[in-house]
Design a protein around this motif. Structure first.
Motif, PDB file in Angstrom:
ATOM      1  N   ASN B 189       0.854  -1.190   0.000  1.00  0.00           N
ATOM      2  CA  ASN B 189       0.000   0.000   0.000  1.00  0.00           C
ATOM      3  C   ASN B 189       0.885   1.235   0.000  1.00  0.00           C
ATOM      4  O   ASN B 189       1.730   1.390   0.876  1.00  0.00           O
ATOM      5  CB  ASN B 189      -0.904   0.007   1.231  1.00  0.00           C
ATOM      6  CG  ASN B 189      -2.044  -0.977   1.075  1.00  0.00           C
ATOM      7  OD1 ASN B 189      -2.822  -0.900   0.122  1.00  0.00           O
ATOM      8  ND2 ASN B 189      -2.126  -1.927   1.987  1.00  0.00           N
ATOM      9  N   VAL B 190       0.680   2.079  -0.992  1.00  0.00           N
ATOM     10  CA  VAL B 190       1.551   3.255  -1.130  1.00  0.00           C
ATOM     11  C   VAL B 190       0.713   4.511  -1.331  1.00  0.00           C
ATOM     12  O   VAL B 190      -0.510   4.449  -1.509  1.00  0.00           O
ATOM     13  CB  VAL B 190       2.509   3.098  -2.338  1.00  0.00           C
ATOM     14  CG1 VAL B 190       3.458   1.951  -2.138  1.00  0.00           C
ATOM     15  CG2 VAL B 190       1.716   2.936  -3.634  1.00  0.00           C
ATOM     16  N   GLU B 191       1.409   5.641  -1.304  1.00  0.00           N
ATOM     17  CA  GLU B 191       0.745   6.898  -1.661  1.00  0.00           C
ATOM     18  C   GLU B 191       1.737   7.813  -2.374  1.00  0.00           C
ATOM     19  O   GLU B 191       2.943   7.708  -2.161  1.00  0.00           O
ATOM     20  CB  GLU B 191       0.156   7.567  -0.424  1.00  0.00           C
ATOM     21  CG  GLU B 191       1.202   7.982   0.583  1.00  0.00           C
ATOM     22  CD  GLU B 191       0.607   8.569   1.858  1.00  0.00           C
ATOM     23  OE1 GLU B 191      -0.622   8.573   1.976  1.00  0.00           O
ATOM     24  OE2 GLU B 191       1.389   9.015   2.713  1.00  0.00           O
ATOM     25  N   ASP B 192       1.172   8.667  -3.184  1.00  0.00           N
ATOM     26  CA  ASP B 192       1.978   9.698  -3.839  1.00  0.00           C
ATOM     27  C   ASP B 192       2.178  10.793  -2.804  1.00  0.00           C
ATOM     28  O   ASP B 192       1.205  11.387  -2.309  1.00  0.00           O
ATOM     29  CB  ASP B 192       1.187  10.207  -5.065  1.00  0.00           C
ATOM     30  CG  ASP B 192       1.931  11.283  -5.818  1.00  0.00           C
ATOM     31  OD1 ASP B 192       2.583  12.126  -5.168  1.00  0.00           O
ATOM     32  OD2 ASP B 192       1.836  11.311  -7.063  1.00  0.00           O
ATOM     33  N   ILE B 193       3.425  11.053  -2.439  1.00  0.00           N
ATOM     34  CA  ILE B 193       3.684  12.008  -1.369  1.00  0.00           C
ATOM     35  C   ILE B 193       3.191  13.411  -1.752  1.00  0.00           C
ATOM     36  O   ILE B 193       2.670  14.150  -0.922  1.00  0.00           O
ATOM     37  CB  ILE B 193       5.200  12.041  -1.026  1.00  0.00           C
ATOM     38  CG1 ILE B 193       5.598  10.726  -0.360  1.00  0.00           C
ATOM     39  CG2 ILE B 193       5.528  13.196  -0.100  1.00  0.00           C
ATOM     40  CD1 ILE B 193       7.062  10.636  -0.002  1.00  0.00           C
ATOM     41  N   GLY B 194       3.317  13.740  -3.029  1.00  0.00           N
ATOM     42  CA  GLY B 194       2.928  15.085  -3.458  1.00  0.00           C
ATOM     43  C   GLY B 194       1.428  15.322  -3.418  1.00  0.00           C
ATOM     44  O   GLY B 194       0.970  16.360  -2.948  1.00  0.00           O
ATOM     45  N   SER B 217     -10.120   9.704 -10.079  1.00  0.00           N
ATOM     46  CA  SER B 217     -10.302  11.037  -9.481  1.00  0.00           C
ATOM     47  C   SER B 217      -9.041  11.521  -8.757  1.00  0.00           C
ATOM     48  O   SER B 217      -8.933  12.702  -8.429  1.00  0.00           O
ATOM     49  CB  SER B 217     -11.471  11.001  -8.501  1.00  0.00           C
ATOM     50  OG  SER B 217     -11.266   9.968  -7.559  1.00  0.00           O
ATOM     51  N   ASP B 218      -8.103  10.588  -8.493  1.00  0.00           N
ATOM     52  CA  ASP B 218      -6.868  10.992  -7.804  1.00  0.00           C
ATOM     53  C   ASP B 218      -5.832  11.514  -8.806  1.00  0.00           C
ATOM     54  O   ASP B 218      -5.834  11.118  -9.971  1.00  0.00           O
ATOM     55  CB  ASP B 218      -6.282   9.812  -7.026  1.00  0.00           C
ATOM     56  CG  ASP B 218      -7.119   9.487  -5.803  1.00  0.00           C
ATOM     57  OD1 ASP B 218      -7.665  10.434  -5.202  1.00  0.00           O
ATOM     58  OD2 ASP B 218      -7.242   8.290  -5.466  1.00  0.00           O
ATOM     59  N   VAL B 219      -4.962  12.357  -8.288  1.00  0.00           N
ATOM     60  CA  VAL B 219      -3.963  12.982  -9.170  1.00  0.00           C
ATOM     61  C   VAL B 219      -2.599  12.305  -9.013  1.00  0.00           C
ATOM     62  O   VAL B 219      -2.104  12.140  -7.895  1.00  0.00           O
ATOM     63  CB  VAL B 219      -3.822  14.493  -8.852  1.00  0.00           C
ATOM     64  CG1 VAL B 219      -2.784  15.142  -9.767  1.00  0.00           C
ATOM     65  CG2 VAL B 219      -5.166  15.189  -8.976  1.00  0.00           C
ATOM     66  N   LEU B 220      -2.030  11.877 -10.143  1.00  0.00           N
ATOM     67  CA  LEU B 220      -0.666  11.328 -10.173  1.00  0.00           C
ATOM     68  C   LEU B 220       0.156  12.185 -11.122  1.00  0.00           C
ATOM     69  O   LEU B 220      -0.308  12.493 -12.223  1.00  0.00           O
ATOM     70  CB  LEU B 220      -0.672   9.900 -10.732  1.00  0.00           C
ATOM     71  CG  LEU B 220      -0.844   8.713  -9.802  1.00  0.00           C
ATOM     72  CD1 LEU B 220      -0.736   7.431 -10.616  1.00  0.00           C
ATOM     73  CD2 LEU B 220       0.167   8.695  -8.684  1.00  0.00           C
ATOM     74  N   ASN B 221       1.330  12.556 -10.711  1.00  0.00           N
ATOM     75  CA  ASN B 221       2.199  13.333 -11.613  1.00  0.00           C
ATOM     76  C   ASN B 221       3.502  12.593 -11.837  1.00  0.00           C
ATOM     77  O   ASN B 221       4.054  12.021 -10.889  1.00  0.00           O
ATOM     78  CB  ASN B 221       2.519  14.694 -10.996  1.00  0.00           C
ATOM     79  CG  ASN B 221       1.277  15.527 -10.780  1.00  0.00           C
ATOM     80  OD1 ASN B 221       0.412  15.604 -11.660  1.00  0.00           O
ATOM     81  ND2 ASN B 221       1.157  16.126  -9.608  1.00  0.00           N
ATOM     82  N   ILE B 226       6.958   8.207  -4.335  1.00  0.00           N
ATOM     83  CA  ILE B 226       6.008   7.238  -3.789  1.00  0.00           C
ATOM     84  C   ILE B 226       6.598   6.651  -2.509  1.00  0.00           C
ATOM     85  O   ILE B 226       7.762   6.255  -2.481  1.00  0.00           O
ATOM     86  CB  ILE B 226       5.788   6.068  -4.785  1.00  0.00           C
ATOM     87  CG1 ILE B 226       5.298   6.578  -6.135  1.00  0.00           C
ATOM     88  CG2 ILE B 226       4.842   5.022  -4.237  1.00  0.00           C
ATOM     89  CD1 ILE B 226       3.931   7.157  -6.112  1.00  0.00           C
ATOM     90  N   SER B 227       5.776   6.588  -1.461  1.00  0.00           N
ATOM     91  CA  SER B 227       6.247   5.933  -0.235  1.00  0.00           C
ATOM     92  C   SER B 227       5.126   5.056   0.318  1.00  0.00           C
ATOM     93  O   SER B 227       3.974   5.163  -0.121  1.00  0.00           O
ATOM     94  CB  SER B 227       6.678   6.963   0.801  1.00  0.00           C
ATOM     95  OG  SER B 227       5.547   7.557   1.383  1.00  0.00           O
ATOM     96  N   ILE B 247       2.396   7.250 -16.884  1.00  0.00           N
ATOM     97  CA  ILE B 247       1.068   6.963 -16.313  1.00  0.00           C
ATOM     98  C   ILE B 247       0.125   6.527 -17.438  1.00  0.00           C
ATOM     99  O   ILE B 247       0.071   7.153 -18.488  1.00  0.00           O
ATOM    100  CB  ILE B 247       0.496   8.220 -15.615  1.00  0.00           C
ATOM    101  CG1 ILE B 247       1.478   8.703 -14.532  1.00  0.00           C
ATOM    102  CG2 ILE B 247      -0.864   7.927 -14.989  1.00  0.00           C
ATOM    103  CD1 ILE B 247       1.242  10.114 -14.068  1.00  0.00           C
ATOM    104  N   VAL B 248      -0.606   5.431 -17.191  1.00  0.00           N
ATOM    105  CA  VAL B 248      -1.572   4.947 -18.197  1.00  0.00           C
ATOM    106  C   VAL B 248      -2.877   4.583 -17.496  1.00  0.00           C
ATOM    107  O   VAL B 248      -2.918   4.462 -16.267  1.00  0.00           O
ATOM    108  CB  VAL B 248      -1.062   3.692 -18.954  1.00  0.00           C
ATOM    109  CG1 VAL B 248       0.097   4.017 -19.854  1.00  0.00           C
ATOM    110  CG2 VAL B 248      -0.682   2.586 -17.981  1.00  0.00           C
ATOM    111  N   ASN B 249      -3.930   4.393 -18.276  1.00  0.00           N
ATOM    112  CA  ASN B 249      -5.192   3.903 -17.713  1.00  0.00           C
ATOM    113  C   ASN B 249      -5.243   2.388 -17.835  1.00  0.00           C
ATOM    114  O   ASN B 249      -4.686   1.821 -18.775  1.00  0.00           O
ATOM    115  CB  ASN B 249      -6.380   4.501 -18.467  1.00  0.00           C
ATOM    116  CG  ASN B 249      -6.579   5.958 -18.128  1.00  0.00           C
ATOM    117  OD1 ASN B 249      -6.433   6.372 -16.974  1.00  0.00           O
ATOM    118  ND2 ASN B 249      -6.890   6.757 -19.131  1.00  0.00           N
ATOM    119  N   THR B 250      -5.908   1.726 -16.892  1.00  0.00           N
ATOM    120  CA  THR B 250      -6.072   0.277 -17.004  1.00  0.00           C
ATOM    121  C   THR B 250      -7.000  -0.010 -18.187  1.00  0.00           C
ATOM    122  O   THR B 250      -7.764   0.876 -18.591  1.00  0.00           O
ATOM    123  CB  THR B 250      -6.677  -0.316 -15.710  1.00  0.00           C
ATOM    124  OG1 THR B 250      -7.871   0.399 -15.398  1.00  0.00           O
ATOM    125  CG2 THR B 250      -5.705  -0.220 -14.558  1.00  0.00           C
TER     126      THR B 250
END
Lengths: 185, 282
Positions: B189-194, B217-221, B226-227, B247-250
């Motif tokens: 389980n991770v999260e984008d720190i930014g 709906s979440d933002v990834l840049n 990642i931590s 970054i791609v869509n499933t």
């Protein structure tokens, strides 16, 4: 008894080399199959029927060191050894140059058998975990073509070692005449 | 003619007995693989690992030295060129050093704010890597410490600067198997720190890491760090994983997926640390 202990130690050391030495040096996915080459060497010298306990030993030691399911490498070694043993019957009396080529062919064949098992297991596992689409055809083949020369090198080192320091393999009766008898390889 | 007949009979008999042996061995192996009686075989595995541990450690160290030596020899030709380039860079770097000094204190504050795990927060057990997945798929490593050193299954494993490597999967008396986060069967389980976007990092068969299950709906840049998020309790919050790549869509367009550039080189690990416990909890 002493010979069995030496055999066990030799197999353990070679398994340790396969797991701890070569993966660090060989490019990704191309580390040589040291124990498979040892099994192949025994098969050519003594035949499948005479070495199956050694196949079990080598397979179990490798299964232990690779933290895999017990039986997996025994199965691969058994199939490869059986197939090579059956094929080798056709090449009993070849002269030296051809015998070398045939032996090299067996090394390639055994490498392919091992690779097929690994590839099938990786593909099955990838599809079961829903990551099949991340694997391309090239990924599955990656490393195979480098593995073959590495395996050839290991096999011929084993053979050289045996001819030079044949303390263990000497009583063997070679199917391909690999001991230099009668002008054979 | 009779001789040929006899020969055929003998070879067919021989072949049959050989075939029976093959089938028997294959059947027994198949059964063992399918049933996987771990409890029966764990003592055998422990025994074999104990015997081979010194060889493995020696081989691993030897292989690292050999790799370094070959690397050095290969680079001799480029040394003169490198030397000139380094002299130029040295001048540039001296100028930038002053800048970095001021940034260092700023980074320490940021690190605290981002809650990345500092080493002194945990009771760590250092161990040498003594083996790795020979298939090259980067699924696991073997380490030189085991149950006798307090290593237990499930413990997170990091490298010195708090980068998550994996977790202890099997602990034997003197060694242990660490399944790397590059193993497709592992999930972290991770999260984008930014942006705080949560997701799950999985391995991709030696091809790196993939961050999956990130909601649209979440933002990834690209370039975000990642931590671990600490969700699920398997890994504490704040261990570094890497940076977001493409970054791609499933395929079903429900989630976003991102390639993660790992912060550690998993194929060249030499010393790792098992996280035995959090010092805060004591």
């Amino acid at each position: 008894m002493m010979q069995k202990i030496i055999l066990f130690l030799a197999v353990s050391i070679m398994a340790a080399a396969q797991v701890s030495f070569f993966p660090n040096l060989a490019p990704q996915k191309s580390a040589p199959d040291v124990l498979l080459m040892l099994v192949l060497f025994w098969t050519i010298r003594r035949g499948f029927e005479n070495i199956w306990p050694r196949i079990v030993l080598a397979g179990l030691v490798l299964d232990a060191l690779t933290f895999g399911r017990f039986g997996w490498n025994v199965l691969i070694f058994t199939v490869a050894s059986f197939a090579v043993d059956s094929l080798s019957k056709r090449f009993l009396s070849f002269q030296k140059p051809l015998a070398i080529a045939v032996t090299a062919g067996f090394v390639v064949f055994a490498t392919l058998v091992n690779w097929i098992f690994s590839a099938v297991s990786v593909l099955a596992s990838a599809h079961l975990s829903g990551l099949g689409h991340t694997l391309s055809f090239a990924d599955v083949f990656y490393g195979l073509f480098l593995k073959i020369p590495y395996n050839l090198m290991i096999f011929f080192i084993l053979q050289w070692f045996s001819s030079k320091f044949g303390w263990y393999f000497r009583p063997a009766s070679s199917k391909l005449g690999l001991e230099g008898q009668g002008g054979r390889f | 003619m009779m001789l040929k007949c006899q020969h055929d009979k003998m070879s067919s008999k021989y072949f049959t007995s050989k075939l029976i042996k093959l089938l028997l061995m294959a059947a027994v192996c198949g059964l063992l693989i399918f049933l996987n009686p771990k409890q029966l075989f764990d003592p055998i595995r422990g025994f074999l690992l104990g015997i081979t541990r010194p060889f493995q450690k020696t081989f691993y160290i030897l292989s690292e030295k050999t790799r370094d030596t070959f690397g050095f020899l290969a680079s001799i030709g480029e040394l003169k060129e490198d030397n000139e380039r380094l002299l130029r860079e040295n001048t540039d770097l001296a100028a930038r050093l002053a800048d970095l000094e001021s940034q260092r204190s700023e980074n320490a504050v940021l690190r605290e704010q981002l809650d990345l795990a500092p080493r002194n927060k945990y009771d760590l057990e250092g161990a040498f890597v003594i083996g790795q997945d020979p298939s090259g798929a980067g699924l696991w490593i073997a380490i030189s410490k085991g149950e006798s050193d307090g290593i237990r299954a499930g413990m997170p494993v990091i490298v010195s600067d708090g980068v998550l490597v994996g977790k202890v999967e099997e602990a034997h008396r003197t060694s242990a198997k660490v399944s790397l986060i590059t193993d497709p069967d592992s999930s972290v389980n991770v999260e984008d720190i930014g942006t705080g976007a949560p997701g799950i990092v999985k391995g991709a068969y030696g091809l790196g890491l993939i961050m999956d299950m990130v909601e649209q709906s979440d933002v990834l840049n690209e370039g975000d760090t990642i931590s671990t998020s600490g969700l699920g309790g398997m890994f504490p919050k704040g261990f570094l994983i890497g940076q977001v790549g493409q970054i791609v869509n499933t395929p079903d367009k429900l989630f976003q997926q991102a390639v993660v550039k790992p912060a550690a080189n998993y194929s060249k690990l030499d010393v790792v640390f098992a996280v035995k416990s959090s010092l805060d909890a004591d």
